[in-house]
Design a protein around this motif. Structure first.
Motif, PDB file in Angstrom:
ATOM      1  N   LEU A 234     -12.263   2.374  26.723  1.00 49.67           N
ATOM      2  CA  LEU A 234     -13.279   3.212  27.283  1.00 49.67           C
ATOM      3  C   LEU A 234     -12.892   4.546  28.016  1.00 49.67           C
ATOM      4  O   LEU A 234     -13.378   5.540  27.881  1.00 49.67           O
ATOM      5  CB  LEU A 234     -14.499   2.596  28.012  1.00 49.67           C
ATOM      6  CG  LEU A 234     -15.264   1.373  27.468  1.00 49.67           C
ATOM      7  CD1 LEU A 234     -15.952   0.604  28.583  1.00 49.67           C
ATOM      8  CD2 LEU A 234     -16.443   2.063  26.754  1.00 49.67           C
ATOM      9  N   LEU A 235     -11.654   4.370  28.484  1.00 46.57           N
ATOM     10  CA  LEU A 235     -11.391   5.397  29.467  1.00 46.57           C
ATOM     11  C   LEU A 235     -10.820   6.688  28.534  1.00 46.57           C
ATOM     12  O   LEU A 235     -11.082   7.803  29.193  1.00 46.57           O
ATOM     13  CB  LEU A 235     -10.027   4.965  30.232  1.00 46.57           C
ATOM     14  CG  LEU A 235     -10.280   4.167  31.663  1.00 46.57           C
ATOM     15  CD1 LEU A 235      -9.471   3.849  32.364  1.00 46.57           C
ATOM     16  CD2 LEU A 235     -11.234   5.355  32.433  1.00 46.57           C
ATOM     17  N   VAL A 236     -10.276   6.338  27.162  1.00 46.72           N
ATOM     18  CA  VAL A 236      -9.670   7.525  26.685  1.00 46.72           C
ATOM     19  C   VAL A 236     -10.715   8.585  26.444  1.00 46.72           C
ATOM     20  O   VAL A 236     -10.717   9.754  26.872  1.00 46.72           O
ATOM     21  CB  VAL A 236      -8.988   7.029  25.632  1.00 46.72           C
ATOM     22  CG1 VAL A 236      -8.250   8.544  24.692  1.00 46.72           C
ATOM     23  CG2 VAL A 236      -7.644   6.092  25.784  1.00 46.72           C
ATOM     24  N   PRO A 237     -11.975   8.240  25.607  1.00 41.40           N
ATOM     25  CA  PRO A 237     -12.905   9.201  25.272  1.00 41.40           C
ATOM     26  C   PRO A 237     -13.746   9.640  26.837  1.00 41.40           C
ATOM     27  O   PRO A 237     -13.955  10.763  26.509  1.00 41.40           O
ATOM     28  CB  PRO A 237     -13.887   8.360  24.343  1.00 41.40           C
ATOM     29  CG  PRO A 237     -13.718   6.895  24.398  1.00 41.40           C
ATOM     30  CD  PRO A 237     -12.126   7.042  25.003  1.00 41.40           C
ATOM     31  N   MET A 359     -14.840   3.120  34.194  1.00 33.64           N
ATOM     32  CA  MET A 359     -15.343   4.370  33.646  1.00 33.64           C
ATOM     33  C   MET A 359     -15.531   5.399  34.427  1.00 33.64           C
ATOM     34  O   MET A 359     -15.129   6.498  34.101  1.00 33.64           O
ATOM     35  CB  MET A 359     -16.588   3.996  32.819  1.00 33.64           C
ATOM     36  CG  MET A 359     -16.565   2.892  31.630  1.00 33.64           C
ATOM     37  SD  MET A 359     -18.043   2.423  31.030  1.00 33.64           S
ATOM     38  CE  MET A 359     -18.811   3.844  30.807  1.00 33.64           C
ATOM     39  N   ARG A 360     -16.344   5.243  35.697  1.00 34.53           N
ATOM     40  CA  ARG A 360     -16.488   6.240  36.536  1.00 34.53           C
ATOM     41  C   ARG A 360     -15.599   6.914  37.063  1.00 34.53           C
ATOM     42  O   ARG A 360     -15.366   8.230  37.526  1.00 34.53           O
ATOM     43  CB  ARG A 360     -17.969   5.999  37.403  1.00 34.53           C
ATOM     44  CG  ARG A 360     -19.089   5.537  37.013  1.00 34.53           C
ATOM     45  CD  ARG A 360     -19.930   6.688  36.241  1.00 34.53           C
ATOM     46  NE  ARG A 360     -19.536   6.426  34.783  1.00 34.53           N
ATOM     47  CZ  ARG A 360     -19.623   7.363  33.718  1.00 34.53           C
ATOM     48  NH1 ARG A 360     -20.418   8.441  34.157  1.00 34.53           N
ATOM     49  NH2 ARG A 360     -19.544   6.863  32.561  1.00 34.53           N
ATOM     50  N   PHE A 361     -14.483   6.027  37.562  1.00 35.35           N
ATOM     51  CA  PHE A 361     -13.157   6.428  37.992  1.00 35.35           C
ATOM     52  C   PHE A 361     -12.560   7.528  37.146  1.00 35.35           C
ATOM     53  O   PHE A 361     -12.059   8.642  37.511  1.00 35.35           O
ATOM     54  CB  PHE A 361     -12.287   5.324  38.455  1.00 35.35           C
ATOM     55  CG  PHE A 361     -10.772   5.809  38.688  1.00 35.35           C
ATOM     56  CD1 PHE A 361     -10.545   6.068  39.971  1.00 35.35           C
ATOM     57  CD2 PHE A 361      -9.767   5.742  37.734  1.00 35.35           C
ATOM     58  CE1 PHE A 361      -9.345   6.413  40.399  1.00 35.35           C
ATOM     59  CE2 PHE A 361      -8.484   5.951  38.208  1.00 35.35           C
ATOM     60  CZ  PHE A 361      -8.328   6.525  39.548  1.00 35.35           C
ATOM     61  N   GLY A 362     -12.476   7.187  35.805  1.00 35.65           N
ATOM     62  CA  GLY A 362     -11.815   7.951  34.726  1.00 35.65           C
ATOM     63  C   GLY A 362     -12.628   9.221  34.631  1.00 35.65           C
ATOM     64  O   GLY A 362     -11.990  10.152  34.580  1.00 35.65           O
ATOM     65  N   TRP A 363     -13.847   9.292  34.469  1.00 37.77           N
ATOM     66  CA  TRP A 363     -14.655  10.503  34.576  1.00 37.77           C
ATOM     67  C   TRP A 363     -14.467  11.174  35.739  1.00 37.77           C
ATOM     68  O   TRP A 363     -14.232  12.692  35.635  1.00 37.77           O
ATOM     69  CB  TRP A 363     -16.146   9.838  34.283  1.00 37.77           C
ATOM     70  CG  TRP A 363     -17.131  11.028  34.125  1.00 37.77           C
ATOM     71  CD1 TRP A 363     -17.632  11.993  35.275  1.00 37.77           C
ATOM     72  CD2 TRP A 363     -17.383  11.866  33.251  1.00 37.77           C
ATOM     73  NE1 TRP A 363     -18.284  13.127  34.767  1.00 37.77           N
ATOM     74  CE2 TRP A 363     -18.386  13.045  33.620  1.00 37.77           C
ATOM     75  CE3 TRP A 363     -17.432  11.597  31.604  1.00 37.77           C
ATOM     76  CZ2 TRP A 363     -18.883  13.626  32.472  1.00 37.77           C
ATOM     77  CZ3 TRP A 363     -17.981  12.432  30.943  1.00 37.77           C
ATOM     78  CH2 TRP A 363     -18.673  13.510  31.128  1.00 37.77           C
ATOM     79  N   SER A 364     -14.533  10.772  36.779  1.00 35.40           N
ATOM     80  CA  SER A 364     -14.276  11.579  38.156  1.00 35.40           C
ATOM     81  C   SER A 364     -13.107  12.230  38.112  1.00 35.40           C
ATOM     82  O   SER A 364     -13.118  13.390  38.654  1.00 35.40           O
ATOM     83  CB  SER A 364     -14.675  10.714  39.365  1.00 35.40           C
ATOM     84  OG  SER A 364     -15.881  10.294  39.247  1.00 35.40           O
ATOM     85  N   MET A 365     -11.931  11.577  37.783  1.00 36.45           N
ATOM     86  CA  MET A 365     -10.569  12.200  38.045  1.00 36.45           C
ATOM     87  C   MET A 365     -10.358  13.068  36.883  1.00 36.45           C
ATOM     88  O   MET A 365      -9.952  14.508  37.365  1.00 36.45           O
ATOM     89  CB  MET A 365      -9.453  11.059  37.731  1.00 36.45           C
ATOM     90  CG  MET A 365      -9.444   9.871  38.859  1.00 36.45           C
ATOM     91  SD  MET A 365      -9.032  10.720  40.240  1.00 36.45           S
ATOM     92  CE  MET A 365      -7.479  11.507  40.232  1.00 36.45           C
TER      93      MET A 365
END
Length: 422
Positions: A234-237, A359-365
């Motif tokens: 999930l983190l890549v896209p 997911m939200r961590f990846g989005w936020s960073m």
């Protein structure tokens, strides 16, 4: 009460009343918070610019928000079992409102950016909690409809907020002056966000919530987590799309006002119509998901948005630019309910908050990097970042297809069975 053997037809869109009390209270929380987001999205960047701050400061505020949200997204999910959704959502509403209230009167860029950290705490909490809460409070066979109802409620509230953000400064300007009119608008948004805590306080948590100490619950949740493979896919896209969005989305109001000469009311109307278009388009996502699958729906709609995004930097006409923004936003965002559903598909309940948190961590960073870079790029050109965004969106769509196409939700299987029977 659910009647055994009875199922809502897949193609029918149930009304809000078919959802349980928890889901209805949550939807009101989402409405009030997103109404505040709509006001902020229209007026806040213009307010900072009129106070003499640069585009870089706007980007840094978004970066501070993202940094705090990223930390919250990692720390918060394991605490759901001990603190419960209700307490955490009440806290989130207060953090969102108090931070914007402080930013309306903060004397310096440092203070404004620092308050962005508090806002990020509230925003990160809601980002983390929302997906897992919806998944936990949706009956089987209604999950797609609840995720879609959430998206429609959010975008509808954004419409109202965008209009408020565009109209209130104009109404107040003759009485208190332009800058104070923007400040009062920010204060109004803060009060709306804090009001969400009233509905959050009526959410009911499972009886076991609160019996475990927070630290012990946090450690136990991490030890029992088994969905690292899903997180990685999930983190890549997620991060590619967020990086691209961060380059341009915080600066749309400035693009419309300072490049195309839009008034704040026109900015509000453009943002509002964009939200309407997204809400209407989202209603078609359950049908698309039955035809294309969850991952296929996401990929097709995201790729279809790219020609409109690429055309935006070339236009010199506000009406044309507005139309391009509407179609881009509609196509790019209409699949988010499906993406959120896909992210939770097949996961054990105990893993859902943590997966949502990662997911939200990846989005936020990625948003932190995108907004910081975007603010500095926008100081040089209001158009160049759009091309970088388009490239990142394309990579994100490809990554979604490659990494997530094998994931299927039980509701998608129901839809396939219904289609075969027909």
């Amino acid at each position: 009460m659910r009647i055994p053997g009875r199922r809502v037809p897949v193609g029918r869109r149930p009304g809000v009343r078919v959802f349980g009390p928890n889901a209805r209270n949550y939807l009101m929380v989402a409405v009030l918070q997103n109404m505040g987001y709509g006001v902020i999205g229209t007026a806040f960047a213009i307010y900072l610019k009129d106070r003499g701050f640069s585009e870089a400061v706007v980007g840094d505020v978004e970066g501070a928000l993202a940094l705090a949200a990223a930390a919250v997204c990692l720390v918060l999910p394991p605490l759901v079992t001990s603190l419960g959704y209700r307490r955490l959502m009440v806290f989130a509403g207060l953090a969102l409102g108090l931070s914007r209230l402080g930013q309306a009167y903060a004397p310096s860029a440092i203070a404004i950016v620092t308050l962005g950290l508090l806002y990020g705490v509230g925003d990160g909490a809601m980002q983390t909690l929302s997906i897992s809460f919806l998944s936990e409070n949706a009956e089987r066979g209604k999950r797609t409809h609840l995720f879609t109802a959430d998206f429609v409620a959010r975008t509808g509230a954004m419409v109202a907020g965008s209009l408020i953000g565009g109209v209130v400064p104009v109404l107040l300007r003759p009485t208190i002056g332009e800058l104070d009119a923007y400040r009062a608008t920010i204060v109004l948004a803060a009060l709306i966000m804090m009001a969400s805590g009233v509905f959050a306080s009526h959410i009911s948590d499972p009886p076991t919530t609160g019996r475990t100490r927070p630290v012990a619950a946090w450690i136990a949740s991490l030890k029992g987590f088994r969905s690292w493979g899903r997180v990685a896919r999930l983190l890549v896209p997620e991060m590619l799309l967020s990086l691209g969005a961060g380059l341009v989305m915080p600066f749309v109001a400035l693009f419309l006002k300072h490049r195309l000469g839009a008034t704040v009311t026109e900015v509000g109307v453009i943002q509002a119509v964009s939200s309407v278009a997204m809400a209407i388009a989202a209603l078609s996502t359950p049908r698309l998901a039955r035809r294309l699958g969850l991952a296929g729906t996401i990929v097709v709609t995201e790729l279809a948005s790219l020609p409109f995004l690429l055309a935006i930097p070339f236009t010199q006409s506000l009406p044309v630019a507005a139309s391009l923004f509407w179609f881009r936003g509609m196509l790019m965002n209409m699949s988010w309910p499906i993406y959120n559903q896909l992210s939770m598909a097949g996961l054990p309940p105990s893993d859902k908050p943590l997966v949502a948190g990662w997911m939200r961590f990846g989005w936020s960073m990625a948003w932190l990097a995108g907004s910081a870079i975007g603010g500095r790029l926008m100081e040089q050109s209001y158009t160049t970042p759009y091309f970088y965004t388009a490239a990142l969106y394309a990579l994100g769509a490809i990554a979604t297809f490659v990494l997530l196409r094998g994931i299927r939700d039980d509701e998608e299987n129901i839809a396939d069975a219904a289609g075969a029977a027909a």
